[in-house]
Design a protein around this motif. Structure first.
Motif, PDB file in Angstrom:
ATOM      1  N   ASN A   1       0.858  -1.195   0.000  1.00 25.67           N
ATOM      2  CA  ASN A   1       0.000   0.000   0.000  1.00 25.67           C
ATOM      3  C   ASN A   1       0.894   1.245   0.000  1.00 25.67           C
ATOM      4  O   ASN A   1       1.924   1.280   0.683  1.00 25.67           O
ATOM      5  N   TRP A   2       0.495   2.209  -0.776  1.00 27.07           N
ATOM      6  CA  TRP A   2       1.273   3.475  -0.833  1.00 27.07           C
ATOM      7  C   TRP A   2       0.432   4.554  -1.470  1.00 27.07           C
ATOM      8  O   TRP A   2      -0.368   4.265  -2.363  1.00 27.07           O
ATOM      9  N   ARG A   3       0.542   5.766  -0.997  1.00 25.76           N
ATOM     10  CA  ARG A   3      -0.076   6.905  -1.685  1.00 25.76           C
ATOM     11  C   ARG A   3       0.792   8.136  -1.467  1.00 25.76           C
ATOM     12  O   ARG A   3       1.502   8.238  -0.463  1.00 25.76           O
ATOM     13  N   ASP A   4       0.755   9.047  -2.434  1.00 27.20           N
ATOM     14  CA  ASP A   4       1.475  10.309  -2.264  1.00 27.20           C
ATOM     15  C   ASP A   4       0.773  11.107  -1.177  1.00 27.20           C
ATOM     16  O   ASP A   4      -0.460  11.119  -1.103  1.00 27.20           O
ATOM     17  N   ARG A   5       1.561  11.740  -0.326  1.00 26.89           N
ATOM     18  CA  ARG A   5       0.966  12.524   0.769  1.00 26.89           C
ATOM     19  C   ARG A   5       1.649  13.878   0.850  1.00 26.89           C
ATOM     20  O   ARG A   5       2.825  14.004   0.484  1.00 26.89           O
ATOM     21  N   PRO A   6       0.912  14.901   1.310  1.00 28.26           N
ATOM     22  CA  PRO A   6       1.543  16.215   1.413  1.00 28.26           C
ATOM     23  C   PRO A   6       2.680  16.181   2.441  1.00 28.26           C
ATOM     24  O   PRO A   6       2.604  15.409   3.401  1.00 28.26           O
ATOM     25  N   THR A   7       3.716  16.984   2.218  1.00 32.17           N
ATOM     26  CA  THR A   7       4.819  17.047   3.174  1.00 32.17           C
ATOM     27  C   THR A   7       4.287  17.588   4.500  1.00 32.17           C
ATOM     28  O   THR A   7       3.681  18.666   4.530  1.00 32.17           O
ATOM     29  N   PRO A   8       4.466  16.849   5.600  1.00 30.60           N
ATOM     30  CA  PRO A   8       3.931  17.343   6.878  1.00 30.60           C
ATOM     31  C   PRO A   8       4.731  18.535   7.396  1.00 30.60           C
ATOM     32  O   PRO A   8       5.866  18.767   6.978  1.00 30.60           O
ATOM     33  N   VAL A   9       4.110  19.276   8.296  1.00 28.86           N
ATOM     34  CA  VAL A   9       4.750  20.461   8.870  1.00 28.86           C
ATOM     35  C   VAL A   9       4.962  20.186  10.361  1.00 28.86           C
ATOM     36  O   VAL A   9       4.040  19.708  11.032  1.00 28.86           O
ATOM     37  N   PRO A  10       6.170  20.441  10.891  1.00 29.23           N
ATOM     38  CA  PRO A  10       6.367  20.240  12.326  1.00 29.23           C
ATOM     39  C   PRO A  10       5.340  21.026  13.130  1.00 29.23           C
ATOM     40  O   PRO A  10       4.978  22.149  12.761  1.00 29.23           O
TER      41      PRO A  10
ATOM     42  N   VAL B   1      10.238   8.202  19.746  1.00 30.36           N
ATOM     43  CA  VAL B   1      10.560   9.097  18.624  1.00 30.36           C
ATOM     44  C   VAL B   1      11.075   8.213  17.491  1.00 30.36           C
ATOM     45  O   VAL B   1      11.949   7.369  17.706  1.00 30.36           O
ATOM     46  N   SER B   2      10.498   8.352  16.292  1.00 32.08           N
ATOM     47  CA  SER B   2      10.955   7.511  15.184  1.00 32.08           C
ATOM     48  C   SER B   2      10.930   8.297  13.876  1.00 32.08           C
ATOM     49  O   SER B   2      10.211   9.289  13.747  1.00 32.08           O
ATOM     50  N   THR B   3      11.737   7.817  12.935  1.00 37.39           N
ATOM     51  CA  THR B   3      11.827   8.471  11.623  1.00 37.39           C
ATOM     52  C   THR B   3      11.302   7.530  10.550  1.00 37.39           C
ATOM     53  O   THR B   3      11.710   6.366  10.493  1.00 37.39           O
ATOM     54  N   ASN B   4      10.372   8.037   9.741  1.00 37.10           N
ATOM     55  CA  ASN B   4       9.853   7.271   8.609  1.00 37.10           C
ATOM     56  C   ASN B   4      10.221   7.980   7.315  1.00 37.10           C
ATOM     57  O   ASN B   4      10.588   9.162   7.323  1.00 37.10           O
ATOM     58  N   HIS B   5      10.093   7.247   6.212  1.00 39.14           N
ATOM     59  CA  HIS B   5      10.570   7.740   4.913  1.00 39.14           C
ATOM     60  C   HIS B   5       9.430   7.646   3.904  1.00 39.14           C
ATOM     61  O   HIS B   5       8.831   6.579   3.745  1.00 39.14           O
ATOM     62  N   TRP B   6       9.108   8.762   3.260  1.00 36.37           N
ATOM     63  CA  TRP B   6       7.922   8.840   2.405  1.00 36.37           C
ATOM     64  C   TRP B   6       8.289   9.314   1.000  1.00 36.37           C
ATOM     65  O   TRP B   6       7.966  10.448   0.611  1.00 36.37           O
ATOM     66  N   PRO B   7       8.960   8.450   0.202  1.00 34.06           N
ATOM     67  CA  PRO B   7       9.243   8.839  -1.190  1.00 34.06           C
ATOM     68  C   PRO B   7       7.937   8.967  -1.979  1.00 34.06           C
ATOM     69  O   PRO B   7       6.923   8.384  -1.601  1.00 34.06           O
ATOM     70  N   SER B   8       7.986   9.715  -3.090  1.00 32.05           N
ATOM     71  CA  SER B   8       6.795   9.825  -3.945  1.00 32.05           C
ATOM     72  C   SER B   8       6.593   8.501  -4.685  1.00 32.05           C
ATOM     73  O   SER B   8       7.530   7.692  -4.820  1.00 32.05           O
ATOM     74  N   THR B   9       5.367   8.303  -5.205  1.00 30.32           N
ATOM     75  CA  THR B   9       5.124   7.086  -5.994  1.00 30.32           C
ATOM     76  C   THR B   9       6.023   7.075  -7.235  1.00 30.32           C
ATOM     77  O   THR B   9       6.421   6.016  -7.700  1.00 30.32           O
TER      78      THR B   9
ATOM     79  N   GLU C   1      -6.701   2.547  -6.096  1.00 28.13           N
ATOM     80  CA  GLU C   1      -6.092   3.708  -5.446  1.00 28.13           C
ATOM     81  C   GLU C   1      -5.533   3.317  -4.065  1.00 28.13           C
ATOM     82  O   GLU C   1      -6.225   2.674  -3.268  1.00 28.13           O
ATOM     83  N   GLY C   2      -4.283   3.672  -3.830  1.00 23.73           N
ATOM     84  CA  GLY C   2      -3.679   3.380  -2.526  1.00 23.73           C
ATOM     85  C   GLY C   2      -2.930   2.061  -2.477  1.00 23.73           C
ATOM     86  O   GLY C   2      -2.244   1.776  -1.504  1.00 23.73           O
ATOM     87  N   MET C   3      -3.070   1.247  -3.529  1.00 20.79           N
ATOM     88  CA  MET C   3      -2.357  -0.038  -3.576  1.00 20.79           C
ATOM     89  C   MET C   3      -1.397  -0.040  -4.767  1.00 20.79           C
ATOM     90  O   MET C   3      -1.631   0.658  -5.764  1.00 20.79           O
ATOM     91  N   GLN C   4      -0.346  -0.845  -4.659  1.00 18.89           N
ATOM     92  CA  GLN C   4       0.628  -0.996  -5.741  1.00 18.89           C
ATOM     93  C   GLN C   4       0.852  -2.484  -5.980  1.00 18.89           C
ATOM     94  O   GLN C   4       1.011  -3.262  -5.020  1.00 18.89           O
ATOM     95  N   VAL C   5       0.849  -2.889  -7.254  1.00 20.71           N
ATOM     96  CA  VAL C   5       1.178  -4.278  -7.616  1.00 20.71           C
ATOM     97  C   VAL C   5       2.257  -4.235  -8.689  1.00 20.71           C
ATOM     98  O   VAL C   5       2.106  -3.542  -9.700  1.00 20.71           O
ATOM     99  N   TRP C   6       3.343  -4.948  -8.442  1.00 21.54           N
ATOM    100  CA  TRP C   6       4.468  -5.001  -9.385  1.00 21.54           C
ATOM    101  C   TRP C   6       4.824  -6.472  -9.609  1.00 21.54           C
ATOM    102  O   TRP C   6       4.866  -7.255  -8.675  1.00 21.54           O
TER     103      TRP C   6
END
Ligand SMILES: C[S@@+](CC[C@H](N)C(=O)[O-])C[C@H]1O[C@@H](n2cnc3c(N)ncnc32)[C@H](O)[C@@H]1O
Length: 238
Positions: free
Chosen positions: A142-151, A202-210, A229-234
């Motif tokens: 599962n993956w979707r593009d998301r807006p860059t969050p703001v602290p 406290v943790s760090t996650n990584h959100w590359p674009s699709t 929408e929201g799923m990826q199949v390769w």
């Protein structure tokens, strides 16, 4: 010292996620596994909420890989309560980059896990997963593009009554650096409004674009297939 970074989150996990991404995945995942009969690897099986969905969707063996002792313990308790499923689920206590199973499988499923991998590890991840798949095998996540969050400030994420207690989760974005987002999570239990237990992670996650993911997967020999929408199949070449 506790080596399991998820131990504070485990008691809250099913409360929060049975109310979050899991109902959507219960609907979207089974059709994406149609025809899969020869083994599935589930990367980051967590407490087994998705393992159950895979087991209902496919008749073959499942390798449920989960590095966190706390999450894995709940997964094994779930399997213990379901002997039919337990017979065909092998629980692997390791991280994705160490995945190794006896025979290549037809599908790899990875739900709400990919954000744990920084870019350099993802390059290795795609290679490792490709080696574990049969020719023509599929990778589903599962993956979707998301807006860059703001602290910002600490915000409530969920609140659940369990008997006389209230389990509360709150989160705060602390910092953003490229695709990496560092957040603070606070896990509280209240009794009559008074906090009786509180843990912070406290943790760090990584959100590359699709688009970035698509480029990485193509470089690793995978081919895109249509998905809701929201799923990826390769797929790997057959
Ligand atoms: C948000 S949970 C998702 C669990 C489950 N897939 C679900 O959807 O309910 C993320 C899971 O990924 C696991 N995880 C984190 N890093 C991992 C890695 N390098 N290899 C495999 N699993 C990992 C965590 O231990 C955690 O159980």
């Amino acid at each position: 010292m506790n080596a399991d970074p998820l131990s504070a989150a485990v008691p809250f996990y099913d409360l929060l996620h049975d109310d979050g991404h899991v109902p959507v995945i219960r609907e979207l995942l089974p059709p994406l596994l149609a025809g899969v009969r020869h083994g599935v690897i589930e990367i980051g099986a967590g407490t087994g909420l998705i393992t159950e969905v895979i087991a209902r969707s496919t008749p073959g063996e499942i390798y449920a890989l989960e590095p966190s002792l706390g999450m894995r313990s709940v997964l094994l308790s779930r399997l213990a309560a379901d002997p039919g499923t337990r017979r065909r689920v092998t629980v692997l206590p390791c991280g994705a980059l160490d995945t190794e199973v006896d025979e290549p499988v037809e599908a790899v499923v990875m739900i709400s896990v990919l954000q744990s991998f920084p870019a350099a590890e993802r390059a290795e991840l795609w290679q490792v997963l490709a080696r574990q798949l049969r020719p023509g095998g599929r990778l589903v996540f599962n993956w979707r593009d998301r807006p860059t969050p703001v602290p910002g400030t600490l915000e409530p994420v969920g609140s659940y009554e369990v008997g006389r207690h209230t389990y509360e989760i709150a989160a705060q974005v602390l910092g953003v650096a490229g695709e990496s987002v560092t957040s603070r999570f606070v896990y509280r239990v209240r009794q009559r409004g008074v906090v009786i237990s509180e843990d912070e992670v406290v943790s760090t996650n990584h959100w590359p674009s699709t688009g970035v993911l698509a480029w990485e997967l193509k470089e690793s020999g995978f081919t895109w297939s249509p998905a809701p929408e929201g799923m990826q199949v390769w797929h790997l070449p057959g």
